[in-house]
Structure formats: structure tokens, C-alpha cells
Write a protein that holds these residues in place. Structure first.
Motif, PDB file in Angstrom:
ATOM      1  N   LEU A   1     133.573 -49.429  40.193  1.00 28.96           N
ATOM      2  CA  LEU A   1     134.633 -49.338  39.190  1.00 28.96           C
ATOM      3  C   LEU A   1     134.426 -48.164  38.250  1.00 28.96           C
ATOM      4  CD1 LEU A   1     134.853 -53.138  38.260  1.00 28.96           C
ATOM      5  CD2 LEU A   1     136.373 -51.857  39.779  1.00 28.96           C
ATOM      6  N   GLY A   2     133.182 -47.735  38.076  1.00 29.85           N
ATOM      7  CA  GLY A   2     132.897 -46.615  37.185  1.00 29.85           C
ATOM      8  C   GLY A   2     131.426 -46.559  36.849  1.00 29.85           C
ATOM      9  N   LEU A   3     130.972 -45.392  36.450  1.00 28.63           N
ATOM     10  CA  LEU A   3     129.574 -45.178  36.089  1.00 28.63           C
ATOM     11  C   LEU A   3     129.512 -44.833  34.606  1.00 28.63           C
ATOM     12  CD1 LEU A   3     128.551 -43.141  39.250  1.00 28.63           C
ATOM     13  CD2 LEU A   3     127.729 -45.424  38.646  1.00 28.63           C
ATOM     14  N   THR A   4     129.780 -45.836  33.788  1.00 25.74           N
ATOM     15  CA  THR A   4     129.874 -45.609  32.339  1.00 25.74           C
ATOM     16  C   THR A   4     128.598 -45.984  31.596  1.00 25.74           C
ATOM     17  OG1 THR A   4     130.827 -47.810  32.008  1.00 25.74           O
ATOM     18  CG2 THR A   4     132.374 -45.991  32.396  1.00 25.74           C
ATOM     19  N   GLY A   5     127.645 -46.604  32.282  1.00 25.02           N
ATOM     20  CA  GLY A   5     126.382 -46.937  31.640  1.00 25.02           C
ATOM     21  C   GLY A   5     126.388 -48.195  30.801  1.00 25.02           C
ATOM     22  N   VAL A   6     127.459 -48.995  30.864  1.00 21.31           N
ATOM     23  CA  VAL A   6     127.524 -50.195  30.037  1.00 21.31           C
ATOM     24  C   VAL A   6     126.569 -51.262  30.574  1.00 21.31           C
ATOM     25  CG1 VAL A   6     129.896 -49.769  29.324  1.00 21.31           C
ATOM     26  CG2 VAL A   6     129.454 -51.152  31.362  1.00 21.31           C
ATOM     27  N   PRO A   7     126.127 -52.194  29.730  1.00 18.54           N
ATOM     28  CA  PRO A   7     125.238 -53.258  30.193  1.00 18.54           C
ATOM     29  C   PRO A   7     125.900 -54.132  31.253  1.00 18.54           C
ATOM     30  CG  PRO A   7     125.241 -53.136  27.794  1.00 18.54           C
ATOM     31  CD  PRO A   7     126.355 -52.260  28.269  1.00 18.54           C
ATOM     32  N   VAL A   8     125.140 -54.468  32.279  1.00 15.69           N
ATOM     33  CA  VAL A   8     125.593 -55.364  33.347  1.00 15.69           C
ATOM     34  C   VAL A   8     124.584 -56.503  33.441  1.00 15.69           C
ATOM     35  CG1 VAL A   8     126.074 -55.602  35.809  1.00 15.69           C
ATOM     36  CG2 VAL A   8     126.712 -53.496  34.609  1.00 15.69           C
ATOM     37  N   TYR A   9     125.071 -57.722  33.435  1.00 13.87           N
ATOM     38  CA  TYR A   9     124.210 -58.902  33.487  1.00 13.87           C
ATOM     39  C   TYR A   9     124.425 -59.618  34.822  1.00 13.87           C
ATOM     40  CZ  TYR A   9     124.223 -58.071  28.463  1.00 13.87           C
ATOM     41  OH  TYR A   9     124.127 -57.493  27.231  1.00 13.87           O
ATOM     42  N   ASN A  10     123.345 -59.943  35.507  1.00  8.05           N
ATOM     43  CA  ASN A  10     123.418 -60.647  36.778  1.00  8.05           C
ATOM     44  C   ASN A  10     123.247 -62.140  36.527  1.00  8.05           C
ATOM     45  OD1 ASN A  10     123.280 -58.381  39.092  1.00  8.05           O
ATOM     46  ND2 ASN A  10     122.070 -57.737  37.331  1.00  8.05           N
ATOM     47  N   VAL A  11     124.252 -62.924  36.930  1.00  6.19           N
ATOM     48  CA  VAL A  11     124.330 -64.346  36.593  1.00  6.19           C
ATOM     49  C   VAL A  11     124.275 -65.184  37.862  1.00  6.19           C
ATOM     50  CG1 VAL A  11     125.714 -66.123  35.435  1.00  6.19           C
ATOM     51  CG2 VAL A  11     125.788 -63.754  34.608  1.00  6.19           C
ATOM     52  N   ASN A  12     123.443 -66.226  37.876  1.00  3.02           N
ATOM     53  CA  ASN A  12     123.351 -67.147  39.016  1.00  3.02           C
ATOM     54  C   ASN A  12     123.181 -68.558  38.474  1.00  3.02           C
ATOM     55  OD1 ASN A  12     122.600 -68.768  41.187  1.00  3.02           O
ATOM     56  ND2 ASN A  12     121.319 -67.199  42.136  1.00  3.02           N
ATOM     57  N   ASN A  13     124.188 -69.405  38.660  1.00  2.58           N
ATOM     58  CA  ASN A  13     124.150 -70.791  38.203  1.00  2.58           C
ATOM     59  C   ASN A  13     124.714 -71.702  39.290  1.00  2.58           C
ATOM     60  OD1 ASN A  13     122.951 -71.888  35.966  1.00  2.58           O
ATOM     61  ND2 ASN A  13     124.710 -71.720  34.619  1.00  2.58           N
ATOM     62  N   ASN A  14     124.290 -71.444  40.532  1.00  2.00           N
ATOM     63  CA  ASN A  14     124.832 -72.167  41.681  1.00  2.00           C
ATOM     64  C   ASN A  14     126.363 -72.145  41.638  1.00  2.00           C
ATOM     65  OD1 ASN A  14     122.682 -72.642  43.344  1.00  2.00           O
ATOM     66  ND2 ASN A  14     122.396 -74.778  42.787  1.00  2.00           N
ATOM     67  N   CYS A  15     127.015 -73.224  41.951  1.00  2.00           N
ATOM     68  CA  CYS A  15     128.472 -73.188  42.096  1.00  2.00           C
ATOM     69  C   CYS A  15     129.215 -72.958  40.779  1.00  2.00           C
ATOM     70  CB  CYS A  15     128.972 -74.474  42.747  1.00  2.00           C
ATOM     71  SG  CYS A  15     128.296 -74.743  44.396  1.00  2.00           S
ATOM     72  N   ALA A  16     128.513 -73.071  39.644  1.00  2.00           N
ATOM     73  CA  ALA A  16     129.117 -72.796  38.337  1.00  2.00           C
ATOM     74  C   ALA A  16     128.901 -71.357  37.891  1.00  2.00           C
ATOM     75  CB  ALA A  16     128.555 -73.747  37.283  1.00  2.00           C
ATOM     76  N   THR A  17     128.512 -70.495  38.806  1.00  2.00           N
ATOM     77  CA  THR A  17     128.169 -69.113  38.471  1.00  2.00           C
ATOM     78  C   THR A  17     129.347 -68.348  37.869  1.00  2.00           C
ATOM     79  OG1 THR A  17     126.372 -68.956  40.067  1.00  2.00           O
ATOM     80  CG2 THR A  17     127.497 -66.910  39.512  1.00  2.00           C
TER      81      THR A  17
END
Length: 396
Positions: free
Chosen positions: A67-83
Motif C-alpha cells: 500500500l505504501g512505504l511511509t514508515g508508519v508503525p505496523v503491529y502484528n496481531v494474533n488472537n486466534n479467530c478473534a484476530t
């Protein structure tokens, strides 16, 4: 401070390996659709929580780099089916705390064919985060060769039948309703209608659940642009805005395990408490809802969630679906999208796809599946092991 969804997008949910694409391709498709719907550029986005279960760490970054290389923070989220709903909740918190004015919540999943294992990684049950849950199941019902998630929900269904007299036909009515709803959803993995008898006659996965009462593995992505009230006013987005009026996440408490019941182990207490918090925060209740997207990973979970959300008394959910109260012409329309059973269930995308459906419904742009006069919607997303997220959306 208030938060609003002003743009949503999703891919069609599809059977794994049915399209030659990577997870970043589907994330790009959903993300670009949400940004276009909102009328904002990726350069306006200040943070991006990204939900997925089956890819490696920092897959969120790889996805949004499309989508773009803007340097904004990206958070990786894993909560099983409620992810997916967990990523959406982070986006809302960033906005309502005043930290950001524009956040993109994104969820995707590229899955393998076949039944889902006991956890997101399908690993060793001895070390699995859900080992305690399956231990409760095994102590009461044993452990069989059928898919473990189908077992634990199937055993919950059998308990419900024994305790309340719920019938196989009432369970099948959930599947028939949601498959019927999906006929009008171009994003749904399945778009075929089935009768209750046809649902009952399908292959048994784990008694009493048949294949047409179980959500499939799916590929797909969904995205939502969440913004502040100030952003809505400055950009003139009031005609698109849907307010996130209240939201709550709960996790397992002692109640989940104390009874030894699979009904509690699969999350009904979590769902009930999350709904209570949302109703208290919003000042609204079940009687105010028009449209609901809930986590029907298996037909029994839709019935358990009716009770948790306060749509009916404990044990009355089978009669409720059988009465037609949860479809068009009834008191509520539940899962107009087709739900997980028919729309599909790419784990990381599911919760955000629910929000997308409700946004279209509350805007009055859901086409042939539109719920007439819908103004208030509720989304319910649950992950075994455990997390339950309930979100109440309202059209200002």
C-alpha cells in the motif's frame, strides 16, 4: 473521544488455493478498497494494526508495503479467530486515546485446505495454548479422531441438547439460514441455499454437526479505516461515517473452566461479559439492535451467542432460530453476510469483515441483502483460548 469507520473493503473469501495469489496480494486488494471507500490516501494513515494467524512474524509489514512505504508503525496481531476484531480494537483505541486521527485496521489469511487443528498452528496439544480447553473436553467426552475444533463445539452442542432439549433440526436451521443469506453476498465463499433437511443430510463432521453447519478454511482479507471525529469533520466524511459506539474484549475467567462444560470452555461466558460491557457503555441493549454479525464458526456457537447477547434466555436459542426471529422479517437479522459458515472464515480477516458488512448495512448500501432501516449493528468475534470481542456500531 469518538471513533468512526469511514472506509471498508474486502476480497471475496475463497477456498484455499483456488486463486494464484499471495497474502500480500489479498491485503493490497482489501486495503486499497477501504482507502478508496474512505476517500483517503495511504499517506494519511498514521498506524496499521494487522491481524493474521498463519504467516511469519512481520508479515503485516510485508502486506502493507504493497500500500505504501511511509514508515508508519505496523503491529502484528494474533488472537486466534478473534484476530481481526483485535486489530480493529487497537485501531479504535489509537484514535479514541487521541494518539492518531487516521488508522488502518487490516486482516488477512492464506490457509491450507482441510480441517483446522486445535490452535492456529495446529501444533502439539501438550504445549498448545488451548491444551487446558481440550483437557476439559476430553475429561467429559473423551478425544476422538474427528477435527478437534469440531469436537469441542460438537460436544458443546450435545450438552445443550441434553440440558435444554435443543434438536438437530434447530442446529441445522442455523446453517440453512446462513447459507440462504449468502446467496446475495458476492464476497461469500459459498452462495448456495440449502433446506434444513439438506443440512441434516450432509456429511457428519462430529455428531451432531454436519459439514453445512461448520465454517470452512478460507483465503481472504478485509480492511477498515478508523478515524477521529475531527478527521470526519475536516474531510467532510459524515455521509460515510459509522460510529464505533462501544467495544469490549474479554478473556477466559474461572467460569470458563470451573463447570467442566464445553459450553463454557468454548467461550459463552466471555461473550456474555463482553456484551454486558458494551451494553453498559453504550446505554443500548438487545432490543435496540437491528442487524448482527456473530461468530458462527459452528451452528451451535450461533445458538450459544444468542443467549450470551441477551437475545433470548438460556436454553431458548434453538426455538429462537426456528421461529424466524433472526432472519429477514424477524426481530433481528443475524449474519446477513452468510456468516462464517457460508461467507467463509479466513481467521485474521473475519472480525474486520464483520465490521465491513455492518458498515454497508448501516449506510444502507448492502444491496439485495440490505436490512431495511438498519441503524444499530453489533459484531461478535471469538477466539478459542481465548478472546471475545463485541463491537456496537451506530449510524450517526
Amino acid at each position: 473521544m469518538k471513533s468512526y469507520i469511514v472506509g471498508v473493503g474486502m476480497t471475496k473469501f475463497e477456498k484455499p488455493e483456488s486463486r494464484d495469489w499471495q497474502y500480500w496480494d489479498m491485503a493490497k486488494e482489501a486495503g486499497e478498497a477501504a482507502l478508496a471507500d474512505a476517500g483517503v490516501a495511504y499517506e494519511d494513515v498514521q498506524q496499521v494494526p494487522v491481524g493474521y494467524c498463519f504467516q511469519a512474524s512481520t508479515a503485516g509489514q510485508r502486506a502493507v508495503y504493497e500500500l505504501g512505504l511511509t514508515g508508519v508503525p505496523v503491529y502484528n496481531v494474533n488472537n486466534n479467530c478473534a484476530t481481526g476484531s483485535s486489530a480493529l480494537m487497537l485501531a479504535r483505541q489509537f484514535v479514541e486515546s487521541g494518539v492518531n486521527d487516521c488508522v488502518l485496521a487490516l486482516g488477512f489469511e492464506k490457509m491450507q485446505r482441510g480441517a483446522l487443528g486445535g490452535g492456529a498452528d495446529g501444533g502439539d496439544f501438550k504445549t498448545s495454548p488451548v491444551a487446558r480447553h481440550y483437557g476439559i473436553m476430553a475429561a467429559r467426552h473423551g478425544f476422538e479422531m474427528s477435527p478437534p475444533t469440531a469436537q469441542i463445539f460438537g460436544d458443546a452442542a450435545r450438552e445443550h441438547m441434553e440440558k435444554y432439549g435443543t434438536t438437530p433440526a434447530q442446529l441445522a436451521a442455523v446453517g440453512a439460514k446462513n447459507h440462504r443469506h449468502s446467496v446475495n453476498n458476492p464476497y461469500a465463499q459459498f452462495q448456495d441455499a440449502y433446506t434444513v433437511d439438506e443440512v441434516l443430510a450432509a456429511k457428519t463432521i462430529h455428531q451432531p454437526l454436519t459439514k453445512l453447519q461448520c465454517s470452512p478454511t478460507s483465503d481472504g482479507a478485509a480492511a477498515a479505516v478508523v478515524v477521529s471525529e475531527r478527521f470526519v469533520e475536516e474531510r467532510g466524511l459524515g455521509d460515510k461515517a459509522v460510529e464505533i459506539t462501544a467495544q469490549a474484549m474479554t478473556t477466559d475467567t474461572e467460569e470458563s473452566f470451573a463447570s467442566g462444560s464445553c459450553i463454557d470452555v468454548v467461550g459463552q461466558p466471555m461473550s456474555r461479559e463482553a456484551a454486558r460491557q458494551v451494553y453498559a457503555a453504550s446505554g443500548l441493549g438487545p432490543e435496540d439492535l437491528d442487524v448482527i454479525e456473530l461468530h458462527d464458526c459452528f451452528s451451535i456457537n450461533e445458538l450459544l451467542t444468542y443467549e450470551a447477547l441477551g437475545l433470548c434466555a438460556p436454553g431458548e436459542s434453538g426455538k429462537l432460530v426456528e421461529s424466524g426471529a433472526t432472519t429477514y422479517g424477524g426481530r433481528w437479522v443475524v449474519n446477513p453476510s452468510g456468516g462464517l459458515i457460508s461467507k467463509g472464515h479466513p481467521l485474521g480477516a473475519t472480525g474486520i469483515a464483520q465490521a465491513a458488512e455492518l458498515t454497508w448495512q448501516l449506510r444502507g448500501t448492502a444491496g439485495a441483502r440490505q436490512v431495511e432501516g438498519a441503524r444499530v449493528g453489533l459484531a461478535h468475534n471469538i477466539g478459542l483460548g481465548g478472546a471475545a470481542v463485541v463491537t456496537l456500531l451506530r449510524r450517526p
